[in-house]
Design a protein around this motif. Structure first.
Motif, mmCIF file in Angstrom:
data_model
loop_
_atom_site.group_PDB
_atom_site.id
_atom_site.type_symbol
_atom_site.label_atom_id
_atom_site.label_comp_id
_atom_site.label_asym_id
_atom_site.label_seq_id
_atom_site.Cartn_x
_atom_site.Cartn_y
_atom_site.Cartn_z
ATOM 1 N N ILE A 141 -2.512 -2.528 -3.423
ATOM 2 C CA ILE A 141 -2.418 -3.817 -2.749
ATOM 3 C C ILE A 141 -0.934 -4.128 -2.675
ATOM 4 O O ILE A 141 -0.271 -4.251 -3.710
ATOM 5 N N SER A 142 -0.407 -4.220 -1.481
ATOM 6 C CA SER A 142 1.052 -4.232 -1.345
ATOM 7 C C SER A 142 1.510 -5.196 -0.270
ATOM 8 O O SER A 142 0.739 -5.615 0.598
ATOM 9 N N ARG A 143 2.789 -5.557 -0.372
ATOM 10 C CA ARG A 143 3.499 -6.214 0.725
ATOM 11 C C ARG A 143 4.124 -5.086 1.519
ATOM 12 O O ARG A 143 5.074 -4.442 1.088
ATOM 13 N N ALA A 144 3.586 -4.823 2.702
ATOM 14 C CA ALA A 144 3.896 -3.593 3.412
ATOM 15 C C ALA A 144 5.068 -3.710 4.363
ATOM 16 O O ALA A 144 5.614 -2.688 4.792
ATOM 17 N N THR A 145 5.463 -4.918 4.750
ATOM 18 C CA THR A 145 6.606 -5.090 5.644
ATOM 19 C C THR A 145 7.558 -6.108 5.045
ATOM 20 O O THR A 145 7.316 -6.673 3.987
ATOM 21 N N GLY A 146 8.651 -6.357 5.756
ATOM 22 C CA GLY A 146 9.684 -7.250 5.247
ATOM 23 C C GLY A 146 10.856 -6.468 4.692
ATOM 24 O O GLY A 146 10.918 -5.235 4.806
ATOM 25 N N PRO A 147 11.809 -7.150 4.046
ATOM 26 C CA PRO A 147 12.952 -6.452 3.446
ATOM 27 C C PRO A 147 12.490 -5.389 2.447
ATOM 28 O O PRO A 147 11.523 -5.580 1.712
ATOM 29 N N GLU A 148 13.228 -4.283 2.421
ATOM 30 C CA GLU A 148 12.822 -3.151 1.597
ATOM 31 C C GLU A 148 12.724 -3.529 0.125
ATOM 32 O O GLU A 148 11.799 -3.087 -0.582
ATOM 33 N N GLN A 149 13.643 -4.342 -0.381
ATOM 34 C CA GLN A 149 13.633 -4.693 -1.800
ATOM 35 C C GLN A 149 12.484 -5.637 -2.158
ATOM 36 O O GLN A 149 12.189 -5.836 -3.338
ATOM 37 N N GLU A 150 11.827 -6.209 -1.161
ATOM 38 C CA GLU A 150 10.700 -7.105 -1.423
ATOM 39 C C GLU A 150 9.351 -6.450 -1.165
ATOM 40 O O GLU A 150 8.312 -7.113 -1.283
ATOM 41 N N ARG A 151 9.360 -5.172 -0.831
ATOM 42 C CA ARG A 151 8.092 -4.455 -0.616
ATOM 43 C C ARG A 151 7.574 -3.994 -1.974
ATOM 44 O O ARG A 151 8.042 -2.997 -2.536
ATOM 45 N N ILE A 152 6.615 -4.723 -2.503
ATOM 46 C CA ILE A 152 6.108 -4.445 -3.843
ATOM 47 C C ILE A 152 4.614 -4.137 -3.760
ATOM 48 O O ILE A 152 3.960 -4.409 -2.747
ATOM 49 N N ARG A 153 4.104 -3.555 -4.835
ATOM 50 C CA ARG A 153 2.699 -3.144 -4.837
ATOM 51 C C ARG A 153 2.130 -3.272 -6.241
ATOM 52 O O ARG A 153 2.829 -3.700 -7.176
ATOM 53 N N THR A 154 0.862 -2.884 -6.373
ATOM 54 C CA THR A 154 0.186 -2.955 -7.666
ATOM 55 C C THR A 154 0.632 -1.802 -8.567
ATOM 56 O O THR A 154 1.110 -0.766 -8.104
ATOM 57 N N GLU A 155 0.434 -1.995 -9.859
ATOM 58 C CA GLU A 155 0.705 -0.952 -10.850
ATOM 59 C C GLU A 155 -0.353 0.135 -10.739
ATOM 60 O O GLU A 155 -1.535 -0.145 -10.514
ATOM 61 N N ARG A 156 0.045 1.392 -10.901
ATOM 62 C CA ARG A 156 -0.900 2.505 -10.860
ATOM 63 C C ARG A 156 -1.608 2.586 -12.208
ATOM 64 O O ARG A 156 -1.261 3.387 -13.081
ATOM 65 N N SER A 157 -2.610 1.751 -12.378
ATOM 66 C CA SER A 157 -3.350 1.668 -13.630
ATOM 67 C C SER A 157 -4.793 1.327 -13.305
ATOM 68 O O SER A 157 -5.059 0.499 -12.423
ATOM 69 N N ILE A 158 -5.733 1.962 -14.036
ATOM 70 C CA ILE A 158 -7.145 1.663 -13.790
ATOM 71 C C ILE A 158 -7.485 0.243 -14.233
ATOM 72 O O ILE A 158 -8.518 -0.303 -13.840
ATOM 73 N N ASN A 159 -6.638 -0.373 -15.062
ATOM 74 C CA ASN A 159 -6.869 -1.765 -15.420
ATOM 75 C C ASN A 159 -6.582 -2.693 -14.237
ATOM 76 O O ASN A 159 -7.118 -3.797 -14.177
ATOM 77 N N TRP A 160 -5.729 -2.231 -13.328
ATOM 78 C CA TRP A 160 -5.421 -3.040 -12.150
ATOM 79 C C TRP A 160 -6.421 -2.765 -11.023
ATOM 80 O O TRP A 160 -7.028 -3.685 -10.498
ATOM 81 N N LEU A 161 -6.577 -1.510 -10.646
ATOM 82 C CA LEU A 161 -7.529 -1.119 -9.606
ATOM 83 C C LEU A 161 -8.258 0.131 -10.057
ATOM 84 O O LEU A 161 -7.620 1.149 -10.372
ATOM 85 N N SER A 162 -9.575 0.073 -10.077
ATOM 86 C CA SER A 162 -10.391 1.183 -10.540
ATOM 87 C C SER A 162 -11.342 1.616 -9.433
ATOM 88 O O SER A 162 -12.416 1.044 -9.271
ATOM 89 N N ASP A 163 -10.912 2.608 -8.670
ATOM 90 C CA ASP A 163 -11.710 3.142 -7.556
ATOM 91 C C ASP A 163 -12.254 2.018 -6.676
ATOM 92 O O ASP A 163 -13.468 1.879 -6.508
ATOM 93 N N PRO A 164 -11.377 1.217 -6.084
ATOM 94 C CA PRO A 164 -11.851 0.039 -5.342
ATOM 95 C C PRO A 164 -12.332 0.383 -3.933
ATOM 96 O O PRO A 164 -11.922 1.377 -3.326
ATOM 97 N N GLU A 165 -13.210 -0.459 -3.425
ATOM 98 C CA GLU A 165 -13.620 -0.438 -2.024
ATOM 99 C C GLU A 165 -13.246 -1.802 -1.436
ATOM 100 O O GLU A 165 -13.930 -2.797 -1.658
ATOM 101 N N PHE A 166 -12.145 -1.835 -0.697
ATOM 102 C CA PHE A 166 -11.611 -3.093 -0.193
ATOM 103 C C PHE A 166 -12.498 -3.641 0.923
ATOM 104 O O PHE A 166 -13.019 -2.894 1.757
ATOM 105 N N VAL A 167 -12.649 -4.950 0.934
ATOM 106 C CA VAL A 167 -13.581 -5.593 1.860
ATOM 107 C C VAL A 167 -12.880 -6.573 2.782
ATOM 108 O O VAL A 167 -13.012 -6.500 4.005
#
Length: 848
Positions: free
Chosen positions: A189-215
């Motif tokens: 889950i990320s901020r995909a556009t905008g200034p490069e230094q502000e493009r951030i995303r979720t941590e690669r951890s199963i505690n954050w996202l565990s095989d999700p199906e986005f709706v």
């Protein structure tokens, strides 16, 4: 009297035209429109809709194309841009192990940029790319070399056409939830556009996202008038993932809502280029009296109950169940205030030593995951970069909240799979009176359900597309619903009492402020309904003289040994029960009842469901359906059978004599040719080739698919349509007599559409109207309105691999014709000139 075979040959061409005829009949009276493959020039796999609310221009993302339809003038040809993949790139994609169908450019993202352009992203043969579309000229921006100006779409668009994905534009910045690698194993889950230094995303951890199906996703912008604390704007994401808090052998799926803050730019040391405000909570859609929980989220519709007030935002969720073997769909609604309370509540923690979840202590200050506001800025935290490491470490390890956002189902439908949801609010300025749920099914239908308080009432079931075209988009615009499938687009009326053409349906919409007038029309009214059940009182004023909870008894004449399914439409999540004669020949399928007819099973059957009472606290019983099973007169059936048997014998003798005469003629003809050949005369070779000989073979020489099992013996639901079969009477006719529906129309199917699971959405649909295909079947549906003393006489015959319906006389004729033809084939096959290998069935390859 015309033979059944002749009648069938006349009916088959008509069935090929049935979808178009049904559309015209269903929608012609409403002034609505359906655009199909012909209007879209065979462009398919529509997956993305983007509507300009001011102009009414609808942009559609499809396979290798982008289309624009003016919804105010839907009969005008749509504009189209082709954006496909070069041949060498497609070949490279196939060489990597992907299918040819997937190695195209499926448009998955269409978003307005605010400068007169649209941001367009596609899968581009498993190498996502994005481009810019100029709305004024409806062209894609070109690069210096003359090609399409593209930029990478990784993190903005999924790699695979069928992957679950959602995106939302917030203040000109794109926020996405998608896979981020070729294999589809990494999720962000990320901020995909905008200034490069502000493009951030979720941590690669199963505690954050565990095989999700986005709706779904939604941007909630704070109102300046109602935001005295200076709270930040927020983006919400809805998805289903595998729960890690449950230590079970089976993977348990749970629906989630996650929240991030718009001004979040990540941490200074900890959580660099990662969300510092990512929090998630479980959504619980559960009917507590029965204990049934619906744990798989399939769609979310966001709406404001008070227009212009973001705090009144509600999220209507469409759910199904991981544990139900049969189809089931439920709708629950969650308020933004309830979600905010859970996000401000306690955190959940996994203690590493004992693998048990406990409440963490202590929680550092400032509160982890909190959005920036005036109070935090006054303390010196003007940016997430200034947050202490202990706060960032805590939120990194504790993204899940202890409490859940709970709601009771507004609606439960069993035996039906809903795919998309849209909601129309109705009522006066003082507050909403109720809501209309517009529900798309996986069989190309649109259902309308009125929800007033805690009671749901089925209003209409409208067939729009082929039964193999699932509804995958619903947009509401100026009182109309824009309903899409992978192949088609429909524009139909969505608001107003004029939608309901009969007194019964209008009476069921009484809670929405509709009333049936003396002029024979459904009109809005400001009169408040009287005490008691408003729908029941309104129904009694119709000619049927029966209420919603007092349906008339439907008499059904049956024969011994028959297995049938008595329907009882359940809209409330509370259970339904049946009263019936004391015997053991019944089995309940959810709310429906399967009955095997014997002497003991004859009598009255009554279905009673529990609904919300006047105070919406204690459930009250409501009779949904009533039937009386009686044994049909055996004498009439015997007479028909006897007459049918005489016809069969006469026709068989006729065909046998005709076949014998034809055989003698052929023998004489062959002997004459042989004698002429022996005399030295040379004639042109008119002997039948092997191919011509095959053409003379009957259909029994070609392998055919087995006949469809009778719905009477299998006990299928009345609302089911299998393999594109055409049902002559839909269940909505029966619903009207039970007080649960009123749309009278014929469902249809004549187009065979085959699903290819490897394409964009599992919907690479290919239309075929081949009347000789073994897939074209006629299936008999048992409905109360069709019986009328003829249940035991309606049986199914089979002629040349095509199923048909008819009475016993027609069936006897059909059997005589079939046996006569078979006898003729056997006689013809005895001659050497007709002996040839049986032909292979179409689409079948020889193993030699």
């Amino acid at each position: 009297m015309m033979l059944p075979g002749g009648a069938m040959l006349i009916l088959l061409p008509m069935l090929c035209l049935l979808p178009g005829a049904s559309w015209a009949a269903t929608l012609g009276g409403l002034g609505d429109t359906i655009l199909g493959p012909k209007e879209f020039r065979d462009v398919a796999n529509f997956s993305t809709f983007l509507l300009d609310q001011s102009s009414g221009m609808l942009y559609l993302g499809a396979k290798d194309a982008i289309l624009a339809v003016d919804t105010n003038k839907p009969n005008q040809p749509p504009q189209m841009i082709v954006w496909d993949v070069p041949v060498d790139k497609r070949k490279s994609c196939v060489a990597k192990g992907k299918t040819e169908a997937d190695c195209n450019n499926y448009i998955r993202l269409l978003e307005f940029l605010g400068d007169g352009r649209i941001y367009v992203c596609g899968t581009y043969a498993f190498d996502p790319q994005c481009a810019f579309l100029e709305r004024s000229s409806f062209t894609l921006e070109k690069s210096e070399d003359g090609g399409v100006k593209m930029e990478t779409g990784k993190g903005k668009c999924p790699f695979e056409p069928s992957q679950h994905y959602t995106a939302v534009m917030a203040g000109g910045t794109l926020y996405t939830a998608a896979t981020s690698n070729f294999l589809g194993t990494l999720f962000d889950i990320s901020r995909a556009t905008g200034p490069e230094q502000e493009r951030i995303r979720t941590e690669r951890s199963i505690n954050w996202l565990s095989d999700p199906e986005f709706v779904s996703s939604a941007f909630i912008e704070q109102s300046a008038d109602s935001n005295p604390t200076g709270d930040d704007d927020k983006i919400y994401f809805f998805f289903t993932e595998v729960a890690k808090e449950y230590d079970l052998y089976t993977k348990v799926k749970v629906p989630r809502v996650a929240r991030v803050c718009k001004s979040d730019v990540g941490g200074m040391k900890t959580l660099q280029r990662r969300w510092t405000t990512f929090l998630k909570a479980e959504l619980v859609c559960e009917d507590k009296p029965s204990g049934q929980r619906y744990n798989i989220l399939t769609d979310v519709f966001t709406t404001q109950h008070t227009p212009g007030d973001p705090s009144s935002t509600h999220f209507y969720g469409l759910f199904t169940s991981q544990w139900q073997r049969e189809e089931v769909s439920a709708v629950c609604v969650f308020s933004l205030s309830d979600i905010s309370k859970v996000m401000d509540g306690p955190f959940k923690e996994l203690k590493k030593t004992c693998e048990n979840w406990i409440n963490p202590e202590p929680v550092p200050t400032p509160r982890p995951g909190q959005c920036l506001n005036n109070a935090l800025k006054a303390e010196g935290f003007e940016s997430s970069l200034k947050l202490p490491d202990k706060v960032l470490t805590f939120v990194r390890d504790h993204p899940l909240m202890e409490n859940s956002v709970t709601a009771a189902p507004l609606l439960v439908r069993k035996g039906i799979t809903y795919t998309k949801l849209a909601v129309t609010q109705t009522g006066s300025e003082e507050g909403p009176r109720g809501a209309v749920l517009h529900l798309g099914t996986d069989r190309g239908e649109l259902h309308r359900v009125a929800v007033v308080g805690q009671n749901a009432t089925l209003l209409q079931e409208i067939p729009l597309f082929s039964s193999q075209e699932p509804v995958n988009n619903i947009l509401l615009h100026q009182g109309r619903a824009l309903v899409g499938s992978p192949l088609s687009l429909a524009r139909i009326q969505a608001e107003g009492c004029a939608l309901y053409p009969s007194c019964e349906v209008c009476a069921r919409a009484r809670g929405l402020g509709c009333v049936w007038t003396t002029e024979g029309a459904c009109r809005p009214t400001t009169e408040e309904p009287g005490p008691g059940d408003m729908i029941d009182d309104a129904l009694r004023k119709c000619d049927i003289q029966e209420g919603r909870c007092t349906p008339s008894i439907r008499e059904m004449q049956v024969s011994k040994g028959l297995r049938l399914l008595l329907p009882c439409i359940q809209l409330s999540p509370r259970p339904c029960s049946w009263e019936h004669p004391p015997h053991r020949h019944t089995r309940q399928h959810h709310s429906d009842l399967e009955v095997t007819v014997t002497e003991d099973s004859l009598g009255v059957y009554i279905c009673t469901c529990q609904e919300a009472g006047p105070g919406f606290r204690e459930p009250t019983p409501c009779r949904r359906a009533a039937y009386q099973l009686t044994l049909k007169d055996p004498t009439s059936g015997g007479a028909v059978a006897t007459a049918g048997g005489r016809h069969v014998l006469a026709i068989y003798i006729l065909f046998f004599c005709g076949g014998l005469a034809f055989g003698v003629f052929l023998i004489c003809f062959v002997n004459r040719r042989h004698s002429i050949a022996r005399q030295g005369h040379h004639l042109p070779d008119n002997s039948l080739s092997s191919e011509k000989g095959r053409d003379l073979l009957g259909s029994s020489a070609t392998p055919q698919s087995p006949s469809s099992a009778s719905l009477l013996s299998e006990g299928f639901r009345l609302t089911e349509k299998r393999n594109g079969t055409a049902t002559t009477t839909t269940s909505t006719t029966l619903l009207s007599s039970q007080g649960n529906g009123g749309h009278h129309g014929n469902s249809y199917s004549g187009t065979l559409i085959h699903n290819n699971p490897s394409n964009g959405h599992g919907n690479s649909l290919y239309a075929n109207c081949n009347t000789s295909s073994s897939e074209l079947k006629f299936t008999e549906i048992l409905a109360a309105d069709m019986l009328d003393g003829r249940t035991g006489e309606r049986e199914k015959g089979n002629l040349n691999g095509v199923e048909r319906e008819g009475d016993d006389v027609d069936e006897g004729l059909g059997d005589g014709v079939e046996q006569g033809i078979k006898g003729l084939e056997d006689e013809l096959a005895s001659f050497p000139m007709f002996k040839s290998p049986a032909p292979l069935a179409k689409c079948e390859e020889s193993s030699i």
